[in-house]
Scaffold this active site. Sequence first.
Site, PDB file in Angstrom:
ATOM      1  N   HIS A  83       0.815  -1.084   0.115  1.00  0.00           N
ATOM      2  CA  HIS A  83      -0.058   0.088   0.113  1.00  0.00           C
ATOM      3  C   HIS A  83       0.847   1.088  -0.124  1.00  0.00           C
ATOM      4  O   HIS A  83       1.906   1.114   0.698  1.00  0.00           O
ATOM      5  CB  HIS A  83      -1.071  -0.011   1.315  1.00  0.00           C
ATOM      6  CG  HIS A  83      -1.680   1.154   1.365  1.00  0.00           C
ATOM      7  ND1 HIS A  83      -2.860   1.397   0.671  1.00  0.00           N
ATOM      8  CD2 HIS A  83      -1.451   2.653   1.951  1.00  0.00           C
ATOM      9  CE1 HIS A  83      -3.556   2.549   1.092  1.00  0.00           C
ATOM     10  NE2 HIS A  83      -2.767   3.247   1.412  1.00  0.00           N
ATOM     11  N   ASP A 162     -15.358   1.825   7.393  1.00  0.00           N
ATOM     12  CA  ASP A 162     -14.231   2.697   6.964  1.00  0.00           C
ATOM     13  C   ASP A 162     -15.021   3.751   5.705  1.00  0.00           C
ATOM     14  O   ASP A 162     -14.497   4.890   5.804  1.00  0.00           O
ATOM     15  CB  ASP A 162     -13.151   1.990   6.333  1.00  0.00           C
ATOM     16  CG  ASP A 162     -12.142   3.160   5.926  1.00  0.00           C
ATOM     17  OD1 ASP A 162     -11.659   3.906   6.416  1.00  0.00           O
ATOM     18  OD2 ASP A 162     -12.129   3.013   4.573  1.00  0.00           O
ATOM     19  N   ARG A 169     -14.704  12.146   7.930  1.00  0.00           N
ATOM     20  CA  ARG A 169     -13.572  12.724   7.936  1.00  0.00           C
ATOM     21  C   ARG A 169     -13.250  13.857   6.950  1.00  0.00           C
ATOM     22  O   ARG A 169     -12.606  14.806   7.232  1.00  0.00           O
ATOM     23  CB  ARG A 169     -12.387  11.714   7.977  1.00  0.00           C
ATOM     24  CG  ARG A 169     -12.412  10.955   9.293  1.00  0.00           C
ATOM     25  CD  ARG A 169     -11.467   9.607   9.118  1.00  0.00           C
ATOM     26  NE  ARG A 169     -10.255   9.973   8.994  1.00  0.00           N
ATOM     27  CZ  ARG A 169      -9.410   9.373   8.124  1.00  0.00           C
ATOM     28  NH1 ARG A 169      -9.838   8.263   7.555  1.00  0.00           N
ATOM     29  NH2 ARG A 169      -8.345   9.766   7.871  1.00  0.00           N
ATOM     30  N   SER A 184      -8.007   3.388   9.029  1.00  0.00           N
ATOM     31  CA  SER A 184      -8.689   3.347   7.781  1.00  0.00           C
ATOM     32  C   SER A 184      -7.931   2.313   6.717  1.00  0.00           C
ATOM     33  O   SER A 184      -8.723   1.511   6.051  1.00  0.00           O
ATOM     34  CB  SER A 184      -8.720   4.747   7.275  1.00  0.00           C
ATOM     35  OG  SER A 184      -9.409   4.936   5.597  1.00  0.00           O
ATOM     36  N   LYS A 188      -8.784  -2.105   5.649  1.00  0.00           N
ATOM     37  CA  LYS A 188      -9.242  -2.944   4.527  1.00  0.00           C
ATOM     38  C   LYS A 188      -7.981  -3.911   4.039  1.00  0.00           C
ATOM     39  O   LYS A 188      -8.418  -4.686   3.526  1.00  0.00           O
ATOM     40  CB  LYS A 188      -9.087  -1.572   3.564  1.00  0.00           C
ATOM     41  CG  LYS A 188     -10.408  -0.534   3.688  1.00  0.00           C
ATOM     42  CD  LYS A 188     -10.600   0.235   2.534  1.00  0.00           C
ATOM     43  CE  LYS A 188      -9.504   1.172   2.086  1.00  0.00           C
ATOM     44  NZ  LYS A 188      -9.502   2.402   3.408  1.00  0.00           N
TER      45      LYS A 188
END
Length: 426
Positions: A83, A162, A169, A184, A188
């Site tokens: 990620h 999320d 947010r 967050s 996932k």
Amino acid sequence: MTDAVSLIRAKRDGQRLADDDIGWLFEAYTRHEVADEQMSALLMAIYFRGLDRAELRTWTAAMIASGDRLDLSSVGRPTVDKHSTGGVGDKVSLILAPLVAACGAAVPQLSGRGLGHTGGTLDKLESIPGFRSALTPDETLAVLASAGCVICAAGSGLAPADRRLYALRDVTGTVESIPLIASSIMSKKIAEGTSALVLDVKVGSGAFMTSYERARELAETMVALGEEHGVRTRALLTRMDVPLGRAVGNAVEVEESVQALQGHGPGDLMEVTLALARQMLALAGIAGDPAAAIADGRALAAYRAMVRAQGGDPDAPLPEAAYTQVLPAPASGWLTGLDALKVGIAAWRLGAGRARKEDDVSASAGIICLAKPGEAVQAGQPLLELRADEPERFGPALAALEGAAAVSDQGPPPPVSPVIEEVGPA
């Protein structure tokens, strides 16, 4: 009895939230028994007061438990994902997923779309004719089994809490909270079922985290969360003061990614990609040389197999912009800087990005960096090539690039590695 107002007051006053209270909160929020206004107030309290490590672990677990988890046990290979916190010209995923798959791992990459000046992996891939990023869980597993890698959108069933929290947010000024960012991202990634994860945490003007200290804190927080939830996790801090590679946009980044898989990638892009690949293979327990997988064509073959498995045509021509314009070098000398944020904003204004999640993006708009810091330039030579579908976009894009390039006559700047350091478990 637990109630939302009591939790808001407790966190507002600096108290920690009990595990049972966090569990109750997410169950009640899922049932719409806690109003968005109340959750927004709690998010603001967390923004100012934070979550300690135990709170964050429970908060993240509750987000995961709000939905489904992918079962990757049938894949038959070690699973590892990556990620990135996002940047300008960051097309690493397009190269990295097939590269690591070519070395023997399975890479289930759930990716997102661009927002603002940072590009989105799905937007880039969808510039390939026919490519599908919205896959069912069964389709995701089928692509993973056949190609060894898949890059697709997270299904609505994975950590659905999320999605709701992120929307809150976004409109309440609480996006920058490190505990909320970490939960967050990691909810996932943990829900997708991967056994190992490498995080690319960007630092610099074009990154979400502009300071080293904040980026390091985010990396440490996410690594700890992954490890606590049984996912082997490491992070690399990498620089994002200058666009990564030479292409910024959607189709133009796909084109550069294919060139990289053919062995012709820019040095900075390949350094980051290979460093991440080595980390991923190590976590997956695979002894492989990612550079060799590029050199012998295996990585490119895996990319083409993934594109075909997701409905795309790897041989189809990519969209091309109808109009181009160049930005000249402001002086002669050595290019010492090219501000990633300004280049990202310019690409966004050309049509490559979106201001709101529901906006469309142009597949063909973008910027080609004809020179990068460390190279010699002559005053007036083309420095950046801007591409757009509508000529009226050039004015706002050029305005964003005011002062983006720094040129010095003091000799070439010393080379700087884009990889800063590795962050492992504490």
